[in-house]
Design a protein around this motif. Structure first.
Motif, short mmCIF file in Angstrom:
data_model
loop_
_atom_site.label_atom_id
_atom_site.label_comp_id
_atom_site.label_asym_id
_atom_site.label_seq_id
_atom_site.Cartn_x
_atom_site.Cartn_y
_atom_site.Cartn_z
N LEU A 24 0.83 -1.20 0.00
CA LEU A 24 0.00 0.00 0.00
C LEU A 24 0.87 1.25 0.00
O LEU A 24 0.57 2.24 -0.70
CB LEU A 24 -0.93 -0.01 1.21
N LEU A 25 1.95 1.23 0.77
CA LEU A 25 2.86 2.38 0.80
C LEU A 25 3.45 2.65 -0.59
O LEU A 25 3.52 3.81 -1.03
CB LEU A 25 3.98 2.10 1.80
N LEU A 26 3.84 1.60 -1.29
CA LEU A 26 4.43 1.78 -2.62
C LEU A 26 3.40 2.25 -3.63
O LEU A 26 3.72 3.05 -4.52
CB LEU A 26 5.05 0.46 -3.09
N VAL A 27 2.16 1.76 -3.52
CA VAL A 27 1.11 2.24 -4.42
C VAL A 27 0.89 3.73 -4.22
O VAL A 27 0.69 4.49 -5.18
CB VAL A 27 -0.19 1.44 -4.18
N ARG A 28 0.93 4.18 -2.99
CA ARG A 28 0.77 5.62 -2.74
C ARG A 28 1.96 6.41 -3.27
O ARG A 28 1.79 7.55 -3.72
CB ARG A 28 0.60 5.83 -1.23
N ARG A 29 3.15 5.81 -3.23
CA ARG A 29 4.30 6.47 -3.84
C ARG A 29 4.10 6.62 -5.35
O ARG A 29 4.48 7.63 -5.94
CB ARG A 29 5.57 5.66 -3.56
N VAL A 30 3.52 5.59 -5.97
CA VAL A 30 3.22 5.67 -7.40
C VAL A 30 2.25 6.79 -7.68
O VAL A 30 2.41 7.56 -8.64
CB VAL A 30 2.66 4.32 -7.90
N ALA A 31 1.22 6.90 -6.83
CA ALA A 31 0.23 7.97 -7.02
C ALA A 31 0.88 9.34 -6.88
O ALA A 31 0.57 10.27 -7.64
CB ALA A 31 -0.90 7.81 -6.00
N GLU A 32 1.79 9.47 -5.93
CA GLU A 32 2.50 10.76 -5.77
C GLU A 32 3.34 11.07 -7.00
O GLU A 32 3.40 12.22 -7.46
CB GLU A 32 3.39 10.70 -4.52
N GLY A 33 3.98 10.03 -7.53
CA GLY A 33 4.77 10.25 -8.74
C GLY A 33 3.92 10.68 -9.93
O GLY A 33 4.31 11.56 -10.70
N LEU A 34 2.75 10.05 -10.08
CA LEU A 34 1.85 10.45 -11.17
C LEU A 34 1.33 11.86 -10.96
O LEU A 34 1.18 12.62 -11.92
CB LEU A 34 0.68 9.46 -11.25
N ARG A 35 1.06 12.21 -9.73
CA ARG A 35 0.54 13.55 -9.45
C ARG A 35 1.55 14.63 -9.81
O ARG A 35 1.18 15.73 -10.22
CB ARG A 35 0.16 13.64 -7.96
N GLU A 36 2.83 14.32 -9.66
CA GLU A 36 3.87 15.31 -9.94
C GLU A 36 4.43 15.20 -11.36
O GLU A 36 5.23 16.04 -11.76
CB GLU A 36 5.02 15.15 -8.93
N CYS A 37 4.02 14.20 -12.10
CA CYS A 37 4.54 14.02 -13.46
C CYS A 37 3.98 15.10 -14.38
O CYS A 37 2.76 15.29 -14.48
CB CYS A 37 4.16 12.64 -13.97
N ARG A 38 4.82 15.81 -15.08
CA ARG A 38 4.38 16.91 -15.94
C ARG A 38 3.50 16.41 -17.08
O ARG A 38 2.53 17.06 -17.46
CB ARG A 38 5.60 17.64 -16.50
N MET A 39 3.83 15.23 -17.62
CA MET A 39 3.04 14.70 -18.72
C MET A 39 1.61 14.40 -18.27
O MET A 39 0.64 14.68 -18.98
CB MET A 39 3.70 13.43 -19.27
N VAL A 40 1.49 13.81 -17.06
CA VAL A 40 0.15 13.49 -16.54
C VAL A 40 -0.62 14.75 -16.21
O VAL A 40 -1.81 14.89 -16.54
CB VAL A 40 0.27 12.57 -15.30
N LYS A 41 0.05 15.70 -15.55
CA LYS A 41 -0.62 16.94 -15.19
C LYS A 41 -1.06 17.73 -16.42
O LYS A 41 -2.07 18.42 -16.40
CB LYS A 41 0.30 17.80 -14.32
N GLY A 42 -0.29 17.61 -17.49
CA GLY A 42 -0.66 18.33 -18.71
C GLY A 42 -1.79 17.68 -19.48
O GLY A 42 -2.45 18.34 -20.29
N ALA A 43 -2.03 16.38 -19.24
CA ALA A 43 -3.06 15.67 -20.00
C ALA A 43 -4.42 15.68 -19.31
O ALA A 43 -5.44 15.47 -19.98
CB ALA A 43 -2.62 14.22 -20.23
N LEU A 44 -4.45 15.89 -18.00
CA LEU A 44 -5.70 15.81 -17.25
C LEU A 44 -5.92 17.07 -16.45
O LEU A 44 -4.98 17.67 -15.92
CB LEU A 44 -5.68 14.60 -16.29
N ALA A 45 -7.19 17.48 -16.36
CA ALA A 45 -7.54 18.60 -15.51
C ALA A 45 -7.26 18.23 -14.05
O ALA A 45 -7.38 17.06 -13.67
CB ALA A 45 -9.01 18.97 -15.69
N PRO A 46 -6.89 19.20 -13.21
CA PRO A 46 -6.54 18.87 -11.82
C PRO A 46 -7.62 18.11 -11.07
O PRO A 46 -7.33 17.16 -10.35
CB PRO A 46 -6.29 20.25 -11.20
#
Length: 398
Positions: free
Chosen positions: A186-208
């Motif tokens: 669960l801790l690692l899955v949350r780390r993945v979510a944090e990484g996606l949240r900070e990824c510029r490509m993801v942030k640029g493709a989806l509304a906040p």
């Protein structure tokens, strides 16, 4: 076959190739010997003599003949372990005679090439693996984590998840291990979510707002899936309860996605009742009995009634696999709430109603994917379209 005198002459040859060939023959003869004891002793003495040969080629030929066999003389293997690096690495990697006590000094103080040789052994004990991880070499740790035949202590894996969870390669190797503790996963899955949240490509493709909604649903799904897989691990659910991580939204998500075992474990922990009793109530309990269970778990009366309705709907559907059934249950609950409260949803039910509305949209999208394509492939008729309307009079802006 070779005569004794010819063998002795070859072992004293000035040609290192001949001595190497003789050393290898002596090793093979010793391992396969079934003759007299004095002959066996003479072969053993010959092997000892080759250890002092000045040519590394000869000593390597001796090692090559012995290092794979569990019947090799242990003193000779230990001597070869102290030989030149090319011979020592081969013994470290292949010899089945080496025990943890032989390997541990090298693990603690050896160089990278020696550690790599140990990491490629056929079997590695948990003790050796833990000591190698303690060296702090990420490349070495990654190689060990990818070997699922190596058993790691749960505490060690959890510590790695906390300290190295930010490294993508190590995180992936940890998540790929079936023995990873549920809390670490669960801790690692949350780390993945944090990484996606900070990824510029993801942030640029989806509304906040949509990104946060997707990550929130992904987190809830991850907890439900992990909890379902670890249904026998009482500690995982108890830790969620102790850390106040069981929200109404998460419990609803567990039911909607069909993770009944996890949902039952949560109710058992919240209500301090046995899982068996929870199973019976969810499967065949009456509305008052279910309502009493949810009230005992600390849910507000309005939320408890919502869960009772959801359980009643879920009893006639397979929510774990049937996407249409999920859509039906969520839609039915949403319409019932709107009709019952005449569109004015009470404050204490806003979180639950918001979740149901979001899931209604998400499930409708999933259910609709491919429907028109499948329909078009099974029909030859023409889709009727309305006649175009007459153009309206357009006035210029004042």
């Amino acid at each position: 076959m070779i005569g004794y005198q010819a063998f002795a002459d070859l072992s004293r040859s000035s040609d290192s190739n001949e001595r190497g060939h003789t050393a290898h023959l002596a090793a093979m003869a010793y391992l396969g010997h079934r003759g007299p004891a004095d002959e066996h002793a003479a072969l053993y003495a010959a092997l000892i003599g080759f250890l002092d040969d000045p040519s590394v080629k000869v000593r390597a030929a001796l090692a090559y003949g012995l290092l794979h066999s569990p019947e090799a003389p242990r003193p000779i293997i230990l001597a070869l372990l102290q030989d030149s690096p090319v011979i020592s690495r081969a013994v470290l990697q292949y010899s089945p005679l080496l025990v943890d006590a032989d390997l541990m000094p090298i693990v603690r103080g050896g160089d990278a090439s020696a550690l790599l040789a140990i990491a490629q052994r056929t079997t590695i004990s948990p003790r050796i693996a833990a000591a190698m991880v303690a060296r702090g070499d990420q490349a070495l740790t990654l190689r060990l984590l990818r070997r699922h035949d190596i058993a790691f202590a749960p505490d060690l894996l959890e510590g790695l998840a906390m300290s190295e969870g930010g490294v993508a390669a190590l995180r992936g190797a940890l998540l790929g291990r079936p023995d990873l503790p549920a809390s670490a996963r669960l801790l690692l899955v949350r780390r993945v979510a944090e990484g996606l949240r900070e990824c510029r490509m993801v942030k640029g493709a989806l509304a906040p707002e949509r990104l946060e909604r997707i990550l929130r649903d992904g987190n809830d799904t991850a907890i439900s899936v992990i909890g379902e897989a670890q249904c026998t691990d009482l500690e995982f659910v108890d830790r969620l309860v102790a850390n106040d991580q069981l929200s109404t939204r998460l419990l609803l998500h567990a039911v909607v996605t069909g993770h009944v075992l996890f949902f039952s474990a949560c109710l058992a922990s919240l209500g301090a009742v046995t899982r068996e009793k929870v199973y019976v109530l969810l499967e065949s309990g009456s509305r008052p009995a279910l309502n009493a269970l949810f009230i005992r778990c600390g849910l507000q009366p309005a939320i408890a009634l919502l869960f009772v309705r959801m359980i009643m709907h879920a009893r006639s559907a397979d929510l774990s696999d049937d996407l249409a059934a999920r859509h039906y249950v969520v839609t039915a609950l949403t319409e019932e709430l709107l009709a019952e409260h005449d569109g004015d949803i009470p404050l204490e039910m806003e979180e639950a109603f918001t979740y149901l509305s979001e899931q209604n949209v998400a499930l409708a999208r999933q259910a609709a994917r491919g429907v028109m394509r499948a329909f078009a492939e099974s029909r030859d008729a023409v889709l009727p379209l309305p006649e175009p309307a007459a153009p309206r009079l357009q006035l210029p802006a004042a």
